[in-house]
Design a protein around this motif. Sequence first.
Motif, PDB file in Angstrom:
ATOM      1  N   GLY A  62       5.416 -15.491  -0.326  1.00  0.00           N
ATOM      2  CA  GLY A  62       6.465 -14.479  -0.437  1.00  0.00           C
ATOM      3  C   GLY A  62       7.294 -14.306   0.820  1.00  0.00           C
ATOM      4  N   THR A  63       7.510 -15.381   1.546  1.00  0.00           N
ATOM      5  CA  THR A  63       8.231 -15.280   2.817  1.00  0.00           C
ATOM      6  C   THR A  63       9.717 -14.958   2.648  1.00  0.00           C
ATOM      7  OG1 THR A  63       8.518 -17.688   2.810  1.00  0.00           O
ATOM      8  CG2 THR A  63       6.673 -16.812   4.069  1.00  0.00           C
ATOM      9  N   ASN A  64      10.239 -15.118   1.423  1.00  0.00           N
ATOM     10  CA  ASN A  64      11.656 -14.800   1.200  1.00  0.00           C
ATOM     11  C   ASN A  64      11.895 -13.336   0.860  1.00  0.00           C
ATOM     12  OD1 ASN A  64      12.645 -17.428   1.600  1.00  0.00           O
ATOM     13  ND2 ASN A  64      12.216 -18.009  -0.517  1.00  0.00           N
ATOM     14  N   PHE A  65      10.819 -12.574   0.625  1.00  0.00           N
ATOM     15  CA  PHE A  65      10.967 -11.205   0.147  1.00  0.00           C
ATOM     16  C   PHE A  65      11.850 -10.351   1.048  1.00  0.00           C
ATOM     17  CE2 PHE A  65       6.649 -11.188  -2.276  1.00  0.00           C
ATOM     18  CZ  PHE A  65       7.196 -12.032  -3.221  1.00  0.00           C
ATOM     19  N   GLN A  66      11.727 -10.514   2.336  1.00  0.00           N
ATOM     20  CA  GLN A  66      12.475  -9.670   3.270  1.00  0.00           C
ATOM     21  C   GLN A  66      13.989  -9.841   3.147  1.00  0.00           C
ATOM     22  OE1 GLN A  66      12.378 -11.091   7.490  1.00  0.00           O
ATOM     23  NE2 GLN A  66      10.928 -12.607   6.703  1.00  0.00           N
ATOM     24  N   PHE A  67      14.420 -10.936   2.539  1.00  0.00           N
ATOM     25  CA  PHE A  67      15.854 -11.211   2.432  1.00  0.00           C
ATOM     26  C   PHE A  67      16.462 -10.720   1.113  1.00  0.00           C
ATOM     27  CE2 PHE A  67      13.984 -14.554   5.111  1.00  0.00           C
ATOM     28  CZ  PHE A  67      14.723 -14.379   6.268  1.00  0.00           C
ATOM     29  N   TYR A  68      15.627 -10.278   0.172  1.00  0.00           N
ATOM     30  CA  TYR A  68      16.129  -9.874  -1.142  1.00  0.00           C
ATOM     31  C   TYR A  68      16.632  -8.432  -1.103  1.00  0.00           C
ATOM     32  CZ  TYR A  68      13.797 -14.089  -2.877  1.00  0.00           C
ATOM     33  OH  TYR A  68      13.397 -15.382  -3.098  1.00  0.00           O
ATOM     34  N   PRO A  69      17.675  -8.116  -1.865  1.00  0.00           N
ATOM     35  CA  PRO A  69      18.253  -6.763  -1.831  1.00  0.00           C
ATOM     36  C   PRO A  69      17.344  -5.715  -2.464  1.00  0.00           C
ATOM     37  CG  PRO A  69      19.322  -8.104  -3.507  1.00  0.00           C
ATOM     38  CD  PRO A  69      18.439  -9.026  -2.747  1.00  0.00           C
ATOM     39  N   ALA A  70      17.525  -4.476  -2.054  1.00  0.00           N
ATOM     40  CA  ALA A  70      16.713  -3.363  -2.554  1.00  0.00           C
ATOM     41  C   ALA A  70      16.848  -3.235  -4.066  1.00  0.00           C
ATOM     42  CB  ALA A  70      17.140  -2.066  -1.869  1.00  0.00           C
ATOM     43  N   GLY A  71      15.734  -2.938  -4.727  1.00  0.00           N
ATOM     44  CA  GLY A  71      15.734  -2.754  -6.169  1.00  0.00           C
ATOM     45  C   GLY A  71      15.651  -4.034  -6.961  1.00  0.00           C
ATOM     46  N   CYS A  72      15.608  -5.147  -6.280  1.00  0.00           N
ATOM     47  CA  CYS A  72      15.547  -6.457  -6.931  1.00  0.00           C
ATOM     48  C   CYS A  72      14.301  -6.543  -7.814  1.00  0.00           C
ATOM     49  CB  CYS A  72      15.524  -7.541  -5.857  1.00  0.00           C
ATOM     50  SG  CYS A  72      15.587  -9.204  -6.491  1.00  0.00           S
ATOM     51  N   ARG A  73      14.474  -6.996  -9.056  1.00  0.00           N
ATOM     52  CA  ARG A  73      13.365  -7.127 -10.003  1.00  0.00           C
ATOM     53  C   ARG A  73      12.857  -8.565  -9.970  1.00  0.00           C
ATOM     54  NH1 ARG A  73      15.977  -4.860 -15.425  1.00  0.00           N
ATOM     55  NH2 ARG A  73      13.967  -5.567 -16.263  1.00  0.00           N
ATOM     56  N   LEU A  74      11.657  -8.747  -9.442  1.00  0.00           N
ATOM     57  CA  LEU A  74      11.151 -10.087  -9.163  1.00  0.00           C
ATOM     58  C   LEU A  74      10.221 -10.617 -10.248  1.00  0.00           C
ATOM     59  CD1 LEU A  74      10.084  -9.857  -5.398  1.00  0.00           C
ATOM     60  CD2 LEU A  74      12.115 -10.971  -6.319  1.00  0.00           C
ATOM     61  N   THR A  75      10.427 -11.888 -10.577  1.00  0.00           N
ATOM     62  CA  THR A  75       9.443 -12.656 -11.325  1.00  0.00           C
ATOM     63  C   THR A  75       9.044 -13.813 -10.417  1.00  0.00           C
ATOM     64  OG1 THR A  75      10.369 -12.103 -13.500  1.00  0.00           O
ATOM     65  CG2 THR A  75       8.995 -14.085 -13.361  1.00  0.00           C
ATOM     66  N   CYS A  76       7.785 -13.847 -10.025  1.00  0.00           N
ATOM     67  CA  CYS A  76       7.310 -14.848  -9.076  1.00  0.00           C
ATOM     68  C   CYS A  76       6.427 -15.868  -9.782  1.00  0.00           C
ATOM     69  CB  CYS A  76       6.511 -14.188  -7.955  1.00  0.00           C
ATOM     70  SG  CYS A  76       7.471 -13.012  -6.978  1.00  0.00           S
ATOM     71  N   THR A  77       6.687 -17.140  -9.526  1.00  0.00           N
ATOM     72  CA  THR A  77       5.867 -18.190 -10.115  1.00  0.00           C
ATOM     73  C   THR A  77       5.362 -19.135  -9.034  1.00  0.00           C
ATOM     74  OG1 THR A  77       7.608 -19.856 -10.471  1.00  0.00           O
ATOM     75  CG2 THR A  77       7.387 -18.127 -12.132  1.00  0.00           C
ATOM     76  N   ASP A  78       4.158 -19.620  -9.241  1.00  0.00           N
ATOM     77  CA  ASP A  78       3.590 -20.647  -8.371  1.00  0.00           C
ATOM     78  C   ASP A  78       2.443 -21.299  -9.127  1.00  0.00           C
ATOM     79  OD1 ASP A  78       3.852 -21.088  -5.051  1.00  0.00           O
ATOM     80  OD2 ASP A  78       2.069 -21.944  -6.008  1.00  0.00           O
ATOM     81  N   PRO A  79       2.302 -22.617  -9.026  1.00  0.00           N
ATOM     82  CA  PRO A  79       1.204 -23.280  -9.734  1.00  0.00           C
ATOM     83  C   PRO A  79      -0.158 -23.045  -9.087  1.00  0.00           C
ATOM     84  CG  PRO A  79       2.451 -24.883  -8.471  1.00  0.00           C
ATOM     85  CD  PRO A  79       3.197 -23.586  -8.376  1.00  0.00           C
ATOM     86  N   ASN A  80      -0.165 -22.531  -7.857  1.00  0.00           N
ATOM     87  CA  ASN A  80      -1.415 -22.321  -7.130  1.00  0.00           C
ATOM     88  C   ASN A  80      -1.805 -20.839  -7.162  1.00  0.00           C
ATOM     89  OD1 ASN A  80      -3.563 -22.172  -5.348  1.00  0.00           O
ATOM     90  ND2 ASN A  80      -2.629 -23.505  -3.814  1.00  0.00           N
TER      91      ASN A  80
END
Length: 220
Positions: free
Chosen positions: A81-99
Amino acid sequence: MLLVLLLQRCLQLLLLPIHALACLGLWDSFYKKVFPYVMAKVAPAYNQKVYSQKQELFSSLRRFAGPSGQLRLLEIGTGTGTNFQFYPAGCRLTCTDPNPNFRMFLLRNLSENQHLRLERLVVASGEDLHQVADGSMDVVVCTLVLCSVSSIRRVLEEVLRVLRQVCDPFWKYFGDGCCLSRETEEELEKTNFSELNLRHFHVPPCWIPTSPHIIGYAVK
C-alpha cells in the motif's frame, strides 16, 4: 568473453538450490511469505526516490471522479500500500494482489492513511479480476506490476473492462440526465427491503453503453 562465461557459470551454480526448490514447488510458497517483509523494508526508500514523480502523477486523480463526486479506484498489485499517501481524501479503494501475505502490511499502511476508504481487498491476479464488476471503476492504478504478470495483454483487457464508460458525461446531457455508471443495484441493496430479487441481462447490441440492465422486484 571468457570472464562473462565464467560469471554466468558461477551464477548458475549459485542458483542451483533455488532451481531445485522451484522444481519441487517449494520456492514459490516460501518466497510468497518472505517477499512482503522485503517489500515493507524496501518500498518506503523507493517511494522517497520517486516521491515527486508520484505526487505529480496522482495529483490529477480527483478529476476522474464519477458523477457522484466520489473516486472509485482499483489498484492492481497493491502490495504493502505504498501508493496510499498519494490518493485523494475520500477515495474508495479496491485493492488486489495475488499474494495474501501482503494483507497485514497493507492494513497497517491503511491505518496510517485514514483519509481513504477501503471497499474491498481481493486476492487475485491482474489477469483475472472477475470479482470486480464491469465499468465499476473510475481509475485503475498499477505500479511495478506489469513487469511480473504472466500476460500484460490480459491485464490491460481487464483494466478496460472494469473502467467506467468514458461517454458517461455525454450521455448525461443527451440522455435527459441518464447516468450510465450509477450503481442502482448497490443502492437497492442498501435499502432495507425485506426481499430483493434481481438479475442481470443485456439488451442487444451488447456493445452500446446502455446494453447492461437489471430486472427484478423488491418487497417492503
